[in-house]
Write a protein that holds these residues in place. Structure first.
Motif, PDB file in Angstrom:
ATOM      1  N   LYS A   1      -7.281   0.582  -7.923  1.00  0.00           N
ATOM      2  CA  LYS A   1      -7.143   0.677  -9.383  1.00  0.00           C
ATOM      3  C   LYS A   1      -6.095   1.717  -9.779  1.00  0.00           C
ATOM      4  N   ARG A   2      -5.793   2.651  -8.833  1.00  0.00           N
ATOM      5  CA  ARG A   2      -4.767   3.678  -9.128  1.00  0.00           C
ATOM      6  C   ARG A   2      -3.429   3.021  -9.459  1.00  0.00           C
ATOM      7  N   PHE A   3      -3.209   1.792  -8.968  1.00  0.00           N
ATOM      8  CA  PHE A   3      -1.951   1.101  -9.254  1.00  0.00           C
ATOM      9  C   PHE A   3      -2.008   0.344 -10.596  1.00  0.00           C
TER      10      PHE A   3
ATOM     11  N   ASN B   1      -8.568  11.008   4.486  1.00  0.00           N
ATOM     12  CA  ASN B   1      -9.511   9.951   4.071  1.00  0.00           C
ATOM     13  C   ASN B   1      -9.481   8.735   5.006  1.00  0.00           C
ATOM     14  N   LYS B   2      -8.546   8.712   5.953  1.00  0.00           N
ATOM     15  CA  LYS B   2      -8.509   7.595   6.914  1.00  0.00           C
ATOM     16  C   LYS B   2      -9.100   8.006   8.279  1.00  0.00           C
ATOM     17  N   ALA B   3      -9.422   9.296   8.448  1.00  0.00           N
ATOM     18  CA  ALA B   3      -9.826   9.783   9.771  1.00  0.00           C
ATOM     19  C   ALA B   3     -11.081   9.076  10.293  1.00  0.00           C
TER      20      ALA B   3
ATOM     21  N   GLY C   1       0.847  -1.187   0.000  1.00  0.00           N
ATOM     22  CA  GLY C   1       0.000   0.000   0.000  1.00  0.00           C
ATOM     23  C   GLY C   1       0.882   1.235   0.000  1.00  0.00           C
ATOM     24  N   GLY C   2       0.260   2.384  -0.205  1.00  0.00           N
ATOM     25  CA  GLY C   2       1.024   3.623  -0.257  1.00  0.00           C
ATOM     26  C   GLY C   2       1.580   4.036   1.099  1.00  0.00           C
ATOM     27  N   THR C   3       0.843   3.759   2.172  1.00  0.00           N
ATOM     28  CA  THR C   3       1.208   4.286   3.486  1.00  0.00           C
ATOM     29  C   THR C   3       2.601   3.875   3.970  1.00  0.00           C
ATOM     30  N   PRO C   4       2.986   2.589   3.895  1.00  0.00           N
ATOM     31  CA  PRO C   4       4.293   2.220   4.464  1.00  0.00           C
ATOM     32  C   PRO C   4       5.511   2.561   3.605  1.00  0.00           C
TER      33      PRO C   4
ATOM     34  N   GLY D   1     -11.774  -0.310   6.436  1.00  0.00           N
ATOM     35  CA  GLY D   1     -11.332  -0.946   7.683  1.00  0.00           C
ATOM     36  C   GLY D   1     -10.642  -2.271   7.480  1.00  0.00           C
ATOM     37  N   HIS D   2     -10.327  -2.631   6.228  1.00  0.00           N
ATOM     38  CA  HIS D   2      -9.654  -3.920   6.044  1.00  0.00           C
ATOM     39  C   HIS D   2      -8.188  -3.842   6.445  1.00  0.00           C
ATOM     40  N   ILE D   3      -7.668  -4.965   6.910  1.00  0.00           N
ATOM     41  CA  ILE D   3      -6.236  -5.083   7.203  1.00  0.00           C
ATOM     42  C   ILE D   3      -5.735  -6.299   6.429  1.00  0.00           C
ATOM     43  N   GLY D   4      -4.540  -6.175   5.846  1.00  0.00           N
ATOM     44  CA  GLY D   4      -4.144  -7.173   4.852  1.00  0.00           C
ATOM     45  C   GLY D   4      -5.216  -7.071   3.782  1.00  0.00           C
ATOM     46  N   PHE D   5      -5.816  -8.204   3.443  1.00  0.00           N
ATOM     47  CA  PHE D   5      -6.996  -8.159   2.573  1.00  0.00           C
ATOM     48  C   PHE D   5      -8.188  -8.773   3.294  1.00  0.00           C
ATOM     49  N   ASN D   6      -8.210  -8.655   4.609  1.00  0.00           N
ATOM     50  CA  ASN D   6      -9.363  -9.147   5.379  1.00  0.00           C
ATOM     51  C   ASN D   6     -10.471  -8.118   5.278  1.00  0.00           C
TER      52      ASN D   6
ATOM     53  N   LEU E   1       1.971  -9.741   4.295  1.00  0.00           N
ATOM     54  CA  LEU E   1       0.566  -9.970   4.618  1.00  0.00           C
ATOM     55  C   LEU E   1      -0.222 -10.680   3.537  1.00  0.00           C
ATOM     56  N   ASP E   2       0.008 -10.269   2.282  1.00  0.00           N
ATOM     57  CA  ASP E   2      -0.950 -10.685   1.260  1.00  0.00           C
ATOM     58  C   ASP E   2      -0.360 -10.609  -0.144  1.00  0.00           C
ATOM     59  N   GLU E   3      -1.098 -11.163  -1.081  1.00  0.00           N
ATOM     60  CA  GLU E   3      -0.698 -11.132  -2.495  1.00  0.00           C
ATOM     61  C   GLU E   3      -1.940 -11.328  -3.350  1.00  0.00           C
TER      62      GLU E   3
END
Ligand code: GLP
Length: 242
Positions: free
Chosen positions: A166-168, A202-204, A37-40, A137-142, A66-68
């Motif tokens: 989709k931006r990616f 947008n995460k607030a 993701g963009g954040t880390p 609110g998902h974490i990984g892809f949960n 976490l995921d793929e």
């Protein structure tokens, strides 16, 4: 739950990288659970900087992502394997055989997920799991509504996640894979320490709901309220409602 307020994205990234580097210094042979993701991205850039300055050594570290996306080979530029190579692994001295990401190219979902859980067990579990948070609110892809007690499993991505990601894929929704293999909430909760990074207005809303509202599978990140060692590092905008 501990909340650390950062001024802005750079400050958030520095603070998160500090926590990760403390883990690596205290236990050089640790297992880091990593996120995309963009954040880390800024957190990884800071770790690379400290590595280049000789302050960090990843030679004994093991990583489990976490995921793929299901169906993307490692060579695909939007695979999370590729993302991790470009944003971290190519720039530091993690041993290639110590790097683990679910195998998106394995069409046998059950086997791919079973193998990944076995890898996590074999490395002795996760010392520190880094997380971002999706706007739903998902974490990984949960995704919302999934059982809390799952290990690695195959998920159908929600429309909101496909839209956000989709931006990616050149902004083309049709190119975004519909499924992914993800560590489950159980796997994440078993990590000894969990570190979430969040930035931007947008995460607030979701940060407020996840950590100051009820714990519910409808909001997967809310379970982290129950984790004994959970740290949220957010910038001013992401923490503006809490
Ligand atoms: C994806 C990833 C998540 C990540 C989320 C948010 O769905 N699977 O691990 O937390 O995106 O990404 P961003 O940090 O770009 O907002």
């Amino acid at each position: 739950m501990k909340i650390i307020r950062a001024k802005d994205y750079k400050d958030m990234s520095r603070k998160a990288a500090n926590i990760i580097s403390a883990q690596v210094i205290m236990k050089p042979a640790c297992v880091l659970g990593l996120a995309t993701g963009g954040t880390p991205v800024g957190t990884y850039a800071q770790l690379i900087d400290w590595y280049n300055k000789g302050d960090l050594d990843f030679s004994e570290v093991t990583t489990v992502n976490l995921d793929e996306y299901r169906g993307l080979p490692r060579t695909h530029e939007q695979s999370y394997w590729y993302f991790m190579q470009k944003n971290l692994f190519e720039h530091v001295n993690v041993r290639p055989d110590h790097i683990h990401v679910p195998d998106g190219s394995n069409p046998d979902a059950e086997a791919a997920c079973r193998e990944y859980d076995q890898i996590i067990r074999d490395v002795g579990g996760i010392d520190l799991q880094l997380l971002g948070i999706g706007i739903d609110g998902h974490i990984g892809f949960n995704e919302p509504g999934e059982a809390f007690e799952l290990g690695t499993h195959c998920v159908d991505l929600t429309e909101s996640t496909i839209e956000a990601n989709k931006r990616f894929f050149d902004g083309n929704e049709a190119l975004v894979p519909r499924q992914a293999y993800t560590m489950g909430i159980k796997t994440i909760m078993q990590a000894r320490k969990v570190l979430m990074v969040a930035n931007g207005a947008n995460k607030a809303e979701i940060i407020k709901k996840a950590f100051f509202g009820p714990v519910t599978p409808e909001l997967p990140a809310s379970i982290l309220q129950m984790h004994p060692d959970f740290i949220l590092v957010g910038d001013e905008e992401a923490l503006s409602l809490v």
